[in-house]
Design a protein around this motif. Sequence first.
Motif, short mmCIF file in Angstrom:
data_model
loop_
_atom_site.label_atom_id
_atom_site.label_comp_id
_atom_site.label_asym_id
_atom_site.label_seq_id
_atom_site.Cartn_x
_atom_site.Cartn_y
_atom_site.Cartn_z
N GLU A 107 -42.36 27.76 -24.06
CA GLU A 107 -43.77 28.01 -24.34
C GLU A 107 -44.27 27.21 -25.53
O GLU A 107 -43.78 27.36 -26.65
CB GLU A 107 -43.98 29.49 -24.61
CG GLU A 107 -45.42 29.86 -24.86
CD GLU A 107 -45.61 31.34 -25.12
OE1 GLU A 107 -46.77 31.78 -24.98
OE2 GLU A 107 -44.64 32.05 -25.48
N CYS A 129 -40.71 28.53 -8.81
CA CYS A 129 -41.88 28.55 -9.67
C CYS A 129 -43.13 27.93 -9.03
O CYS A 129 -44.25 28.32 -9.35
CB CYS A 129 -41.58 27.82 -10.98
SG CYS A 129 -41.04 26.10 -10.76
N PHE A 163 -38.02 27.66 -18.71
CA PHE A 163 -39.39 27.46 -19.19
C PHE A 163 -39.47 27.68 -20.69
O PHE A 163 -38.84 28.58 -21.25
CB PHE A 163 -40.36 28.42 -18.49
CG PHE A 163 -40.76 27.96 -17.13
CD1 PHE A 163 -41.87 27.16 -16.94
CD2 PHE A 163 -40.01 28.33 -16.01
CE1 PHE A 163 -42.24 26.74 -15.68
CE2 PHE A 163 -40.37 27.91 -14.75
CZ PHE A 163 -41.48 27.11 -14.58
N CYS A 184 -38.08 32.42 -12.41
CA CYS A 184 -37.09 31.38 -12.71
C CYS A 184 -35.71 32.01 -12.92
O CYS A 184 -35.52 32.81 -13.84
CB CYS A 184 -37.49 30.60 -13.96
SG CYS A 184 -36.33 29.27 -14.38
N VAL A 232 -42.53 31.90 -14.92
CA VAL A 232 -41.33 32.17 -15.72
C VAL A 232 -40.55 33.38 -15.25
O VAL A 232 -39.33 33.43 -15.39
CB VAL A 232 -41.64 32.30 -17.23
CG1 VAL A 232 -42.32 31.04 -17.75
CG2 VAL A 232 -42.46 33.52 -17.55
N THR A 289 -48.06 32.48 -16.84
CA THR A 289 -46.61 32.69 -16.96
C THR A 289 -46.00 33.34 -15.72
O THR A 289 -44.88 33.82 -15.77
CB THR A 289 -46.30 33.52 -18.21
OG1 THR A 289 -47.05 34.74 -18.16
CG2 THR A 289 -46.63 32.76 -19.49
N GLU A 346 -34.07 30.54 -16.52
CA GLU A 346 -34.80 30.59 -17.78
C GLU A 346 -34.99 29.20 -18.41
O GLU A 346 -34.62 28.95 -19.55
CB GLU A 346 -34.12 31.54 -18.76
CG GLU A 346 -34.02 32.95 -18.22
CD GLU A 346 -33.28 33.91 -19.13
OE1 GLU A 346 -32.70 33.49 -20.15
OE2 GLU A 346 -33.29 35.11 -18.80
N THR A 398 -39.38 34.06 -20.99
CA THR A 398 -38.82 34.69 -19.79
C THR A 398 -39.67 35.84 -19.27
O THR A 398 -39.39 36.37 -18.20
CB THR A 398 -37.40 35.22 -20.06
OG1 THR A 398 -37.47 36.18 -21.12
CG2 THR A 398 -36.46 34.09 -20.44
#
Length: 95
Positions: free
Chosen positions: A28, A46, A26, A21, A18, A15, A24, A83
């Motif tokens: 899961e 990223c 991404f 980024c 994330v 992660t 936001e 996040t």
Amino acid sequence: MTHVVAEPCSGCKYTDCVVVCPVECFYEGEQMLYIHPDECIDCEACVPECPVEAIFHEDNLPSEWESYTQLNADKSEECEVITEQKTPLAEPKDE
């Protein structure tokens, strides 16, 4: 344009990506992360953060992983946004 999380993320789910980024985008899943194609602003922040090199610009996605473009689009609609950094599922494989 967008970035795509591909096969190398499966079973690792790092992660690091994330937290850098800015939008936001991404999401899961149980075994990997996904990028929402309509939310990604193509900033590439990223890409260098992924220790297993699983994130590709859609134009540079290896042909064997083309199906991950649609998978990211579909799964990002079903999964929860992420996040914050979490413990990965596995350590990166030594090559």
